[in-house]
Design a protein around this motif. Structure first.
Motif, mmCIF file in Angstrom:
data_model
loop_
_atom_site.group_PDB
_atom_site.id
_atom_site.type_symbol
_atom_site.label_atom_id
_atom_site.label_comp_id
_atom_site.label_asym_id
_atom_site.label_seq_id
_atom_site.Cartn_x
_atom_site.Cartn_y
_atom_site.Cartn_z
ATOM 1 N N ILE A 2 0.836 -1.196 0.000
ATOM 2 C CA ILE A 2 0.000 0.000 0.000
ATOM 3 C C ILE A 2 0.876 1.254 0.000
ATOM 4 C CG2 ILE A 2 -1.699 1.302 1.347
ATOM 5 C CD1 ILE A 2 -2.914 -1.066 -0.019
ATOM 6 N N VAL A 3 1.968 1.224 0.719
ATOM 7 C CA VAL A 3 2.874 2.384 0.746
ATOM 8 C C VAL A 3 3.477 2.615 -0.637
ATOM 9 C CG1 VAL A 3 5.010 3.282 1.742
ATOM 10 C CG2 VAL A 3 3.355 2.115 3.210
ATOM 11 N N GLY A 6 0.900 4.233 -2.748
ATOM 12 C CA GLY A 6 0.763 5.643 -2.393
ATOM 13 C C GLY A 6 1.870 6.502 -2.984
ATOM 14 N N ALA A 68 -3.408 6.372 0.849
ATOM 15 C CA ALA A 68 -2.692 5.100 0.894
ATOM 16 C C ALA A 68 -1.506 5.162 1.852
ATOM 17 C CB ALA A 68 -2.225 4.702 -0.503
ATOM 18 N N LEU A 69 -0.810 6.304 1.868
ATOM 19 C CA LEU A 69 0.327 6.427 2.780
ATOM 20 C C LEU A 69 -0.129 6.475 4.230
ATOM 21 C CD1 LEU A 69 2.624 8.908 0.849
ATOM 22 C CD2 LEU A 69 2.964 6.462 1.182
ATOM 23 N N GLY A 72 -1.429 2.953 5.075
ATOM 24 C CA GLY A 72 -0.420 1.894 5.034
ATOM 25 C C GLY A 72 0.512 2.005 6.178
#
Length: 72
Positions: A2-3, A6, A68-69, A72
């Motif tokens: 996820i990171v 992002g 997302a960041l 995550g």
């Protein structure tokens, strides 16, 4: 994962924000962008619409990238 998504979305947003306005400036200086009376032509209007859509997608990418960041 996820990171990484992002970061990719943020990089894409920054690229679009830096690239498309410069492209639009070049299109506006093109002789096809205005008719003899100085009015904008369909050529310019179509490119303005393309840049507007690209900027909306860049904004959506930036929002989703930040989300997302944070998630995550």
């Amino acid at each position: 994962m996820i990171v990484a998504l992002g970061i990719l979305l943020l990089v894409s947003a920054v690229f679009n924000v830096l690239t498309w306005p410069t492209f639009l400036k070049r299109v506006a200086r093109d002789p096809r962008a205005h008719d003899e009376a100085g009015r904008p032509t369909r050529f310019l209007r179509v490119h303005q619409a393309l840049v507007a859509v690209a900027m909306l997608l860049a904004a959506a990418s930036a929002v989703l990238g930040v989300w997302a960041l944070v998630a995550g």
